[in-house]
Enzyme design. Structure first.
Site, PDB file in Angstrom:
ATOM      1  N   HIS A   1       5.648   5.424   1.555  1.00 26.81           N
ATOM      2  CA  HIS A   1       5.027   5.788   2.832  1.00 26.81           C
ATOM      3  C   HIS A   1       6.007   6.453   3.795  1.00 26.81           C
ATOM      4  O   HIS A   1       5.591   7.081   4.760  1.00 26.81           O
ATOM      5  CB  HIS A   1       4.359   4.569   3.487  1.00 26.81           C
ATOM      6  CG  HIS A   1       5.281   3.546   4.070  1.00 26.81           C
ATOM      7  ND1 HIS A   1       5.509   2.322   3.491  1.00 26.81           N
ATOM      8  CD2 HIS A   1       6.034   3.550   5.191  1.00 26.81           C
ATOM      9  CE1 HIS A   1       6.341   1.617   4.235  1.00 26.81           C
ATOM     10  NE2 HIS A   1       6.680   2.353   5.291  1.00 26.81           N
TER      11      HIS A   1
ATOM     12  N   ASP B   1       4.406   1.267  -3.565  1.00 25.80           N
ATOM     13  CA  ASP B   1       4.936   1.846  -2.325  1.00 25.80           C
ATOM     14  C   ASP B   1       6.422   2.149  -2.440  1.00 25.80           C
ATOM     15  O   ASP B   1       7.194   1.922  -1.514  1.00 25.80           O
ATOM     16  CB  ASP B   1       4.674   0.948  -1.114  1.00 25.80           C
ATOM     17  CG  ASP B   1       4.821   1.703   0.209  1.00 25.80           C
ATOM     18  OD1 ASP B   1       4.877   2.944   0.164  1.00 25.80           O
ATOM     19  OD2 ASP B   1       4.902   1.061   1.260  1.00 25.80           O
TER      20      ASP B   1
ATOM     21  N   SER C   1      11.698   0.521   7.115  1.00 28.69           N
ATOM     22  CA  SER C   1      10.974   0.780   5.872  1.00 28.69           C
ATOM     23  C   SER C   1      11.853   1.505   4.862  1.00 28.69           C
ATOM     24  O   SER C   1      12.435   2.549   5.167  1.00 28.69           O
ATOM     25  CB  SER C   1       9.747   1.653   6.167  1.00 28.69           C
ATOM     26  OG  SER C   1       8.586   1.061   5.698  1.00 28.69           O
TER      27      SER C   1
END
Length: 487
Positions: free
Chosen positions: A121, A151, A233
């Site tokens: 992402h 992911d 992230s």
């Protein structure tokens, strides 16, 4: 107030594949090794300076630039409980058509020659990816491949002799052990936070929702209370030896910022994804061929079972791996290759580490007795073939992955031939056109193409300063054309 799961969603691809050398820890325990002051309280850690100093040079800052178009903006309309786990440019804001937007996150160097793992992402839909090292050097990155199911994504920069992290063993991670989260929250580079492992095997059901059911998600997160925020992230979750044990991916929060718990993809899943993407350019996904529910006390009582942990098989895929190996409806999977299966996340993680053609030993509870079965896993198409580079060809400069049409697709779309754009990544097509995944190229500069070799030949032989690709979208009548400058 109900809390949501913070989630970021982004995509990319293609680079020349080569062997990748990963530094993996030995087979010893990966538990916490915390140094204490002489005569100090054995329950109180003194510092994490060694682990922090070892890991921060291997964690990078990633800035992704997207060309937002109308279709991409619509794709970001997600439920309110999902708040994007981005840095700069996040928050789900809508921008004018084709206006570039930027998002930032983190990544971890996993090889000395420039391979970096991050979250899918962080870079999804990006036309450019910049990597900023701990020493402030900046590189343009090429995306090797992505895996929305976990992911995860792998990018590469042209650099040598980089500091690369040692990959630990997430199977040895213990609840209660100390861990560090390293990343770039809010664009604050090289930030380290500490916490403990709060739980293992968490399934948040976030990837299924985020991708609107188009993927087969594998979620078995390590849960920690180390502070993680937007920009973390893709960063590193490490143990006190400085070994990577997970990739920080999401937070549970009602506000979009850290509210107590963060979640990381276990490094043993990361290892498998990295190796697949380097070797094949795509992930080799194996399937057990069962539909199941996680067993609990209530379901066990309803089914009159004498166990309360495992995964209950509700039905079998006809001709699937499990059915052909003698597994039956009503069986409860309790063990895979010596690992206890307590629930669905354990099962998904265990199978997610395998490739089609691999054999796995599972134990099932059937009528109160334990039965061991060896299963040869298959792919989604029902065979044991691996997806080869020939079947999924990437053109690095164009920033796309192409696949040839099957006879069934030709008949379904009523065309004689063509080449499907199966994936799009950072490159010419994304930066210079509005082409979308799924487009079927039928001609290049007016010349008919029916195969990937036709497409390569037409592109390489073009003497025009512009290239025009013609084709169609499935179930969308009318010929479309996309033009871009021939570099």
């Amino acid at each position: 107030m109900a809390s949501g799961v913070t989630l970021g969603v982004y995509k990319l691809a293609g680079f020349d594949r080569s062997e990748i050398v990963l530094q993996e820890a030995g087979n010893g325990e990966n538990g916490a090794v915390v140094r204490f002051a002489k005569g100090g309280n054995a329950g109180t850690p003194v510092d994490f300076t060694l682990a922090a100093s070892m890991s921060t040079p291997m964690v990078v800052h990633i800035v992704a630039t997207q060309k937002t178009n109308q279709r991409a903006s619509r794709g970001r309309q997600v439920p309110d409980i999902f708040r994007e786990f981005f840095g700069e440019g996040g928050g789900g804001s809508f921008r004018r058509r084709n206006q570039p937007s930027r998002s930032s996150g983190s990544g971890v160097i996993v090889s000395k020659d420039g391979y970096i793992v991050t979250n899918n992402h962080v870079i999804d839909n990006a036309r450019e990816v910049d990597v900023i090292l701990n020493n402030k050097k900046t590189y343009k990155a090429t995306v090797i491949g992505t895996d929305p199911s976990t992911d995860l994504a792998l990018v590469k920069i042209n650099a040598k002799n980089l500091p690369s992290i040692v990959l630990g063993n997430s199977d040895n991670v213990k609840v209660g052990q100390w861990v560090l989260a390293v990343g770039n929250p809010f664009n604050l580079e090289s930030t380290v936070t500490a916490g403990i492992v709060s739980a293992k095997g968490r399934n948040l059901n976030m990837l299924q929702r985020g991708q609107r059911g188009r993927i087969s998600p594998i979620e078995s997160f390590i849960q920690t209370d180390a502070a993680v925020n937007p920009g973390n992230s893709g960063g590193a979750l490490i143990n006190t030896k400085g070994e990577l044990i997970g990739i920080n991916t999401a937070i549970a929060t009602p506000t979009g910022t850290f509210a107590g718990y963060s979640f990381a993809v276990p490094v043993n899943i990361v290892k498998k994804i990295i190796k697949d993407l380097v070797e094949f350019g795509t992930v080799q996904r194996a399937y057990l061929g069962v539909y199941f529910r996680e067993l609990n006390g209530e379901l066990a009582k309803q089914l009159k079972l004498d166990i309360t942990e495992g995964t209950h098989i509700d039905s079998l895929v006809v001709g699937g791996s499990a059915e052909q190996s003698g597994v039956k409806k009503g069986d409860v999977i309790v063990d895979i290759e010596g690992k206890k299966i307590k629930g669905s996340s354990d099962l998904l993680e265990a199978i997610g580490r395998k490739r089609p053609g691999d054999k796995v030993r599972i134990k099932v509870s059937r009528n109160g007795k334990i039965k061991e079965v060896t299963i040869k896993l298959k792919n989604r198409d029902g065979n044991s073939d691996l997806v080869t580079k020939k079947k999924a060809t990437s053109f690095r400069t164009l920033g796309a992955e192409f696949a040839e049409l099957t006879d069934a697709e030709k008949q379904r779309y009523d065309i004689s031939g063509g080449v499907k754009v199966s994936k799009m990544f950072a490159g010419t097509l994304r930066s210079m056109t509005d082409m979308q995944e799924g487009f079927i190229i039928t001609e290049v500069n007016g010349k008919k193409v029916s195969s990937i070799s036709d497409l390569k030949s037409a592109l390489s032989s073009s003497n025009s300063s512009m290239v025009t690709l013609g084709g169609v979208y499935p179930n969308d009548p009318g010929q479309r054309y996309y033009a871009f400058k021939n570099k």
